[in-house]
Design an enzyme around this catalytic site. Structure first.
Site, short mmCIF file in Angstrom:
data_model
loop_
_atom_site.label_atom_id
_atom_site.label_comp_id
_atom_site.label_asym_id
_atom_site.label_seq_id
_atom_site.Cartn_x
_atom_site.Cartn_y
_atom_site.Cartn_z
N CYS A 47 6.17 -27.27 11.88
CA CYS A 47 4.77 -27.48 11.50
C CYS A 47 3.98 -27.48 12.82
CB CYS A 47 4.58 -28.75 10.68
SG CYS A 47 5.02 -30.28 11.50
N THR B 94 3.14 -29.92 14.86
CA THR B 94 3.76 -30.76 15.88
C THR B 94 5.26 -31.00 15.66
OG1 THR B 94 3.30 -32.73 14.56
CG2 THR B 94 1.61 -32.05 16.17
N HIS C 106 25.48 -36.30 19.42
CA HIS C 106 25.55 -37.76 19.21
C HIS C 106 25.00 -38.20 17.86
CE1 HIS C 106 25.94 -39.01 23.73
NE2 HIS C 106 26.86 -38.14 23.35
N ASP D 235 5.01 -24.86 7.62
CA ASP D 235 3.66 -24.76 7.08
C ASP D 235 2.90 -23.72 7.91
OD1 ASP D 235 2.90 -26.02 9.42
OD2 ASP D 235 2.02 -27.78 8.45
N HIS D 236 1.59 -23.67 7.71
CA HIS D 236 0.76 -22.69 8.42
C HIS D 236 0.76 -22.93 9.93
CE1 HIS D 236 -1.36 -26.18 6.95
NE2 HIS D 236 -2.23 -26.06 7.92
#
Ligand code: RB5
Length: 148
Positions: free
Chosen positions: A67, A69, A100, A8-9
């Site tokens: 994004c 975060t 894993h 996204d932005h």
């Protein structure tokens, strides 16, 4: 390796940087989906699903979602059956997510991870290989959760 990128932005700068690195390393970047610049606001769930569908279209493909975060992208991606998305910000976890957990989507925070660390995380993720064995059994348990 066949790779699909999306952001996204909030993640467009890091996405562009990492897609370019991936090309320089010889990977096949088949798509860069999502925002065109930081002022182009888009909804991360739409981008996550589009990238995940493209990842699942060809076996062995991997996705990179960015994004602000990494969290929203991972939450959306992990709702797509067959996707195992991991939000990563340290090298050890980047290797273990593949070794894993057989993660097939790397999620990063463009407002969390700098360009240098982003490169390290991408390269570490791509270089690691799934160990199988007991980890394979556990990944099969994850797949079973999708069928509940
Ligand atoms: C967009 O402002 C931001 O909410 C998004 O990029 C992401 O961080 C969501 O998880």
């Amino acid at each position: 390796m066949r790779l699909v990128f999306g952001s996204d932005h909030g993640g467009v700068t890091l996405r562009r940087h990492l897609a370019e690195i991936a090309r320089e390393l010889g990977h096949d970047v088949v798509a860069e989906l999502g925002a065109t610049d930081e002022s182009h606001s888009v909804d991360y769930p739409d981008i996550a699903v589009a990238v995940c569908n493209e990842v699942l279209a060809v076996s062995g493909s991997l996705g990179v979602l960015v994004c602000g975060t990494g969290q929203g992208m991972a939450m959306a991606a992990n709702r797509v059956p067959g996707i195992r998305a991991a939000v990563l910000s340290d090298g050890f976890s980047a290797a273990m997510a593949r070794a894993h957990n057989d993660a097939n989507v790397l999620c990063l925070g463009g407002r969390v991870v700098g360009l240098g660390l982003g490169r390290t995380l991408l390269v570490t993720f791509l270089d690691a290989t799934f160990e199988g064995g007991r980890h394979g059994r556990r990944v099969e348990m994850l797949d079973a959760l999708e069928r509940r």
